[in-house]
Design a protein around this motif. Structure first.
Motif, short mmCIF file in Angstrom:
data_model
loop_
_atom_site.label_atom_id
_atom_site.label_comp_id
_atom_site.label_asym_id
_atom_site.label_seq_id
_atom_site.Cartn_x
_atom_site.Cartn_y
_atom_site.Cartn_z
N GLY A 236 0.75 -1.37 0.08
CA GLY A 236 -0.01 -0.15 -0.12
C GLY A 236 0.72 1.42 0.12
N LEU A 237 2.02 1.16 -0.15
CA LEU A 237 2.86 2.26 -0.02
C LEU A 237 2.74 3.40 -1.64
N ARG A 238 3.17 4.54 -1.49
CA ARG A 238 2.87 5.26 -2.62
C ARG A 238 4.10 6.13 -2.69
N LEU A 239 4.96 6.39 -3.44
CA LEU A 239 6.00 7.20 -3.31
C LEU A 239 6.40 7.90 -4.80
N GLU A 240 6.52 9.28 -4.78
CA GLU A 240 6.83 9.88 -5.88
C GLU A 240 8.19 10.59 -5.66
N VAL A 241 9.00 10.33 -6.84
CA VAL A 241 10.33 10.95 -6.83
C VAL A 241 10.50 11.91 -7.93
N PRO A 242 10.67 13.27 -7.74
CA PRO A 242 10.51 14.16 -8.84
C PRO A 242 12.01 14.12 -9.64
N ALA A 243 11.72 14.35 -10.86
CA ALA A 243 12.79 14.47 -11.75
C ALA A 243 13.72 15.67 -11.21
N ASP A 244 15.03 15.66 -11.62
CA ASP A 244 16.11 16.33 -11.43
C ASP A 244 15.99 17.71 -12.72
N PRO A 245 15.32 18.67 -12.40
CA PRO A 245 15.28 19.60 -13.61
C PRO A 245 16.55 20.18 -14.16
N SER A 246 17.89 20.02 -13.32
CA SER A 246 19.10 20.41 -13.74
C SER A 246 19.89 19.61 -14.70
N VAL A 247 19.24 18.39 -15.04
CA VAL A 247 19.79 17.18 -16.08
C VAL A 247 19.74 17.85 -17.14
N VAL A 248 20.81 17.96 -18.07
CA VAL A 248 20.66 18.41 -19.39
C VAL A 248 20.83 17.16 -20.20
N VAL A 249 19.64 16.86 -21.14
CA VAL A 249 19.65 15.60 -21.74
C VAL A 249 20.25 15.39 -23.17
N ALA A 250 21.17 14.63 -23.26
CA ALA A 250 21.95 14.56 -24.63
C ALA A 250 21.17 13.71 -25.25
N ASP A 251 20.66 12.54 -24.96
CA ASP A 251 19.60 11.73 -25.72
C ASP A 251 19.09 10.76 -24.47
N THR A 252 17.66 10.15 -25.02
CA THR A 252 17.36 9.10 -23.71
C THR A 252 17.45 7.77 -24.19
N VAL A 253 18.49 7.55 -25.11
CA VAL A 253 18.96 6.21 -25.48
C VAL A 253 19.32 5.31 -24.24
N GLY A 254 18.61 4.45 -24.01
CA GLY A 254 18.99 3.65 -22.76
C GLY A 254 18.66 4.27 -21.42
N ALA A 255 17.83 5.03 -21.36
CA ALA A 255 17.63 5.70 -20.09
C ALA A 255 16.67 4.74 -19.04
N GLY A 256 15.57 4.39 -19.69
CA GLY A 256 14.76 3.41 -19.11
C GLY A 256 15.30 2.02 -18.53
N ASP A 257 16.56 1.52 -19.30
CA ASP A 257 17.16 0.36 -18.86
C ASP A 257 18.05 0.78 -17.79
N SER A 258 18.94 2.02 -17.67
CA SER A 258 19.60 2.44 -16.78
C SER A 258 18.71 2.49 -15.44
#
Length: 321
Positions: A236-258
């Motif tokens: 029954g736990l619910r947790l949100e972890v916000p994204a870090d807005p300071s991250v500069v994205v080169a591309d999203t290849v492999g992001a979900g896998d990481s």
């Protein structure tokens, strides 16, 4: 560098291939990839003993894939190089760094064999194309069912509409595998495609995740791009972890896998992998869950900050404090 947690092996089963990366105004580049292969690579870079059951050839691209994985310590199971040719995925990078894919692959991997006397893996991971595409998908499902008695089972549905047929048929397979899993990670885009819903609404995402939890997993996590990650647990736990807005994205290849590898490594560090820890995983507390999800987010942030599926090492993570 020694990774925290019990000794043991992660068995990853799924596609390894060559990403032909196409960027605006640049010559296409061959980069070894494949979602499960990226997970195995990420775990190995974090100091885990990682073994990959895949389906590559002995052609030049297959040799490049093997060299790429073995350079970081990933072992291929016997027979993983039995394909007539190594599969490819054209990854076209858009102006925002996002990737779209076109696949040319086959999937007929061997059943993963263990050396005589070898301990069973403490963690088994699969996902993406390998879990859906015939004829190999049936064997993948059998592997999860067989190893559930000894291992924590982890699953990332990772929707690939070009290869997975109709969403309803793919969804039926996804839900069977979710029922075998202890940890499930997906993206909001995955849920949108599999369930034909408006995944921009957290209430919609939570309905799907709670449905998955009812099938048996201990923890389900969805990534939501710039909105960060949302995790729910069977307790029954619910947790949100916000994204870090300071991250500069080169591309999203492999992001979900990481991110997926980071979740697995985080649970491993917390002593929560292995079938004998299944009850403890179901009882995970909020503080532990937050450490695990933040760890995964940090790893994914490093990956998206540089080109390609290039996950960090444990030394890089430790340097960040």
């Amino acid at each position: 560098m020694t990774a925290p947690g019990r000794p043991g092996t992660a068995l990853v089963i799924g596609e390894a291939l060559v990403d032909v990366v196409i960027r605006p105004n640049e010559t296409p580049t061959d980069i070894p990839g494949g979602s499960p292969a990226n997970v195995a690579l990420g775990l190995a870079r974090l100091g885990r003993d990682a073994e990959l059951d895949c389906w590559i050839g002995t052609d030049a691209r297959g040799r490049a894939v093997r060299a790429h994985l073995e350079a970081d310590g990933v072992r291929l199971t016997p027979g993983s190089d039995g394909a007539a040719r190594t599969s490819t995925a054209e990854a076209t990078i858009g102006p925002d760094g996002g990737a779209s894919y076109f696949f040319n692959l086959s999937w007929e991997p061997p059943y993963p064999t263990r050396a005589e006397g070898a301990e069973p893996p403490v963690l088994v991971h699969t996902g993406s194309i390998a879990a859906i595409l015939s004829p190999g998908a049936a064997m993948v499902e059998k592997v999860l069912a067989d190893f559930r008695a000894t291992s924590t089972v982890c699953y990332d549905p990772n929707a690939r509409p070009q290869l997975m047929g109709e969403p309803a048929a793919a969804r039926a397979i996804v839900e069977r595998l979710v029922a075998l899993a202890d940890l499930v990670k997906c993206s909001d885009e995955d849920i949108a495609w599999f369930y034909d819903v408006d995944a921009s609404r957290d209430s919609v995402l939570e309905d799907v995740l709670r449905g998955w939890l009812a099938l048996g997993p201990a923890v389900v996590v969805v990534t939501r791009g710039k909105k960060g990650a949302l995790a729910l647990t069977a307790s029954g736990l619910r947790l949100e972890v916000p994204a870090d807005p300071s991250v500069v994205v080169a591309d999203t290849v492999g992001a979900g896998d990481s991110f997926m590898g980071g979740l697995e490594d985080g649970l491993w560090s917390e002593g929560l992998v292995g079938a004998d820890r299944r009850e403890a995983l179901h009882a995970i507390d909020t503080t532990t869950l937050e450490r695990v999800v933040r760890h995964a987010a940090t790893i994914a942030d490093i990956t998206v900050s540089r080109a390609g599926a290039n996950p960090p090492t444990r030394a890089e993570i430790d340097m960040m404090g």
